[in-house]
Design an enzyme around this catalytic site. Structure first.
Site, mmCIF file in Angstrom:
data_model
loop_
_atom_site.group_PDB
_atom_site.id
_atom_site.type_symbol
_atom_site.label_atom_id
_atom_site.label_comp_id
_atom_site.label_asym_id
_atom_site.label_seq_id
_atom_site.Cartn_x
_atom_site.Cartn_y
_atom_site.Cartn_z
ATOM 1 N N HIS A 28 74.408 -12.301 -2.893
ATOM 2 C CA HIS A 28 73.304 -12.140 -3.846
ATOM 3 C C HIS A 28 72.147 -11.376 -3.205
ATOM 4 O O HIS A 28 71.547 -10.492 -3.816
ATOM 5 C CB HIS A 28 72.776 -13.511 -4.294
ATOM 6 N N ARG A 180 81.130 -20.709 -4.833
ATOM 7 C CA ARG A 180 82.185 -21.737 -4.869
ATOM 8 C C ARG A 180 82.773 -22.021 -3.486
ATOM 9 O O ARG A 180 83.410 -23.056 -3.304
ATOM 10 C CB ARG A 180 83.304 -21.318 -5.822
HETATM 11 P P1 AMP Z 1 76.960 -15.350 -9.557
HETATM 12 O O1 AMP Z 1 75.761 -16.124 -9.099
HETATM 13 O O2 AMP Z 1 78.230 -15.779 -8.917
HETATM 14 O O3 AMP Z 1 77.038 -15.245 -11.056
HETATM 15 O O4 AMP Z 1 76.756 -13.875 -9.035
HETATM 16 C C1 AMP Z 1 75.585 -13.145 -9.331
HETATM 17 C C2 AMP Z 1 75.808 -11.717 -8.915
HETATM 18 O O5 AMP Z 1 76.068 -11.660 -7.518
HETATM 19 C C3 AMP Z 1 77.014 -11.078 -9.605
HETATM 20 O O6 AMP Z 1 76.680 -9.745 -9.959
HETATM 21 C C4 AMP Z 1 78.077 -11.138 -8.562
HETATM 22 O O7 AMP Z 1 79.058 -10.133 -8.688
HETATM 23 C C5 AMP Z 1 77.252 -10.921 -7.294
HETATM 24 N N1 AMP Z 1 77.981 -11.421 -6.131
HETATM 25 C C6 AMP Z 1 78.488 -12.658 -5.949
HETATM 26 N N2 AMP Z 1 79.155 -12.728 -4.780
HETATM 27 C C7 AMP Z 1 79.063 -11.509 -4.218
HETATM 28 C C8 AMP Z 1 79.550 -10.935 -3.004
HETATM 29 N N3 AMP Z 1 80.270 -11.633 -2.135
HETATM 30 N N4 AMP Z 1 79.271 -9.636 -2.749
HETATM 31 C C9 AMP Z 1 78.543 -8.911 -3.632
HETATM 32 N N5 AMP Z 1 78.049 -9.389 -4.796
HETATM 33 C C10 AMP Z 1 78.304 -10.667 -5.077
#
Ligand code: AMP
Length: 271
Positions: A28, A180
């Site tokens: 993030h 996760r």
């Molecule tokens: P989430 O909180 O999982 O909904 O993710 C929020 C944003 O962070 C989304 O655009 C995800 O694709 C991005 N994101 C989550 N994990 C990663 C990662 N390992 N590398 C790059 N972006 C990420």
């Protein structure tokens, strides 16, 4: 939020927006860093969106750590954190159904029914409120990026938002960072590195296999670990997300979902 942002826009400042569900990690933060480089003001939202969960247990168990998240964002000099409540985002049931022309019928969309419709509901609400110059999404969620680009172009075009996708950030053993991951026990966490290891191995020598053989080999190598179970592996065209018979460099991506016990992990590699 709208008043604050109206002021910022009146002063002709550009805004970068990073929507998240919290339990923040370096993946993030890489998005906020990218936004900080390209905009005057960076806004991060933290909202665990109930309408994108197809599994109630997954929603209940989703990690939440708001205080630590805000500290992390402060350390990375993020300007604004938006943490709305559910009834503010959904004052009434959101009954909108989006048509993604089949982009949502494969991979994640096939195994998580209604997931992308829920993603589109929350992202459209957030986009309407924030109306950023640029919005940042991670390639970790490869299919989500395609869906958001479609949504932006076909449903929210008048907001004039640029969608920017950023590379996957990985742990030192290669596992794609994910909120996760912290739900994995030590045993499963160790096993989970096999996912990216296998993808990288076949990324190097994909030329030696047909696409169907490649998918089978990746699946078999991961399933050989009794702690892991592949839900799907697909090799798709970057734009249409449809399965391909041949890999074209720069145009094809392998996407995978794997259960490590009850925890579902996704990853992808581009050829
Ligand atoms: P989430 O909180 O999982 O909904 O993710 C929020 C944003 O962070 C989304 O655009 C995800 O694709 C991005 N994101 C989550 N994990 C990663 C990662 N390992 N590398 C790059 N972006 C990420």
């Amino acid at each position: 939020m709208s008043v604050l942002l109206n002021d910022i826009r009146m002063n002709k400042k550009s805004t970068g927006f990073v929507p998240t569900m919290g339990a923040l990690h370096q993946g993030h933060i890489s998005l906020t860093e990218c936004s900080k480089l390209q905009n005057d003001i960076t806004i991060v939202s933290i909202f665990v969106n109930p309408t994108q969960f197809n599994n109630q247990e997954d929603l209940q168990n989703y990690p939440r750590s708001l205080t630590a998240d805000i500290e992390m964002l402060q350390r990375s000099n993020c300007d604004i954190v938006f943490t709305p409540e559910i009834d503010e985002m959904y004052p009434e049931n959101d009954r909108r159904i989006f048509d993604f022309k089949g982009l949502d019928k494969v991979m994640e969309g096939k195994y998580r029914k209604g997931h992308f419709n829920g993603v589109a509901q929350i992202v459209s609400v957030l986009f309407e409120i924030i109306q950023p110059t640029n919005a940042y999404f991670g390639k970790k969620d490869f299919q989500q990026v395609a869906i958001i680009k479609f949504l932006n172009k076909n449903y929210l075009n008048d907001l004039n938002i640029n969608i920017i996708s950023c590379d996957i950030i990985r742990e030192s053993d290669g596992l794609a960072m994910s909120s996760r991951n912290q739900l994995l026990t030590v045993e499963y966490r160790i096993a989970a590195k096999l996912i990216s290891e296998t993808l990288f191995k076949f990324q190097k020598n994909y030329n030696n296999f047909t696409v169907s053989r490649l998918k089978k080999n990746i699946e078999d190598e991961i399933n050989a670990n009794p702690l892991l179970e592949v839900e799907y592996i697909d090799i798709v065209d970057n734009d249409t997300l449809q399965s391909v018979d041949y890999i074209e460099t720069g145009r094809t991506t392998a996407c995978i979902a794997v259960f490590a016990g009850k925890i579902r992990l996704i990853d992808n590699i581009s050829f």
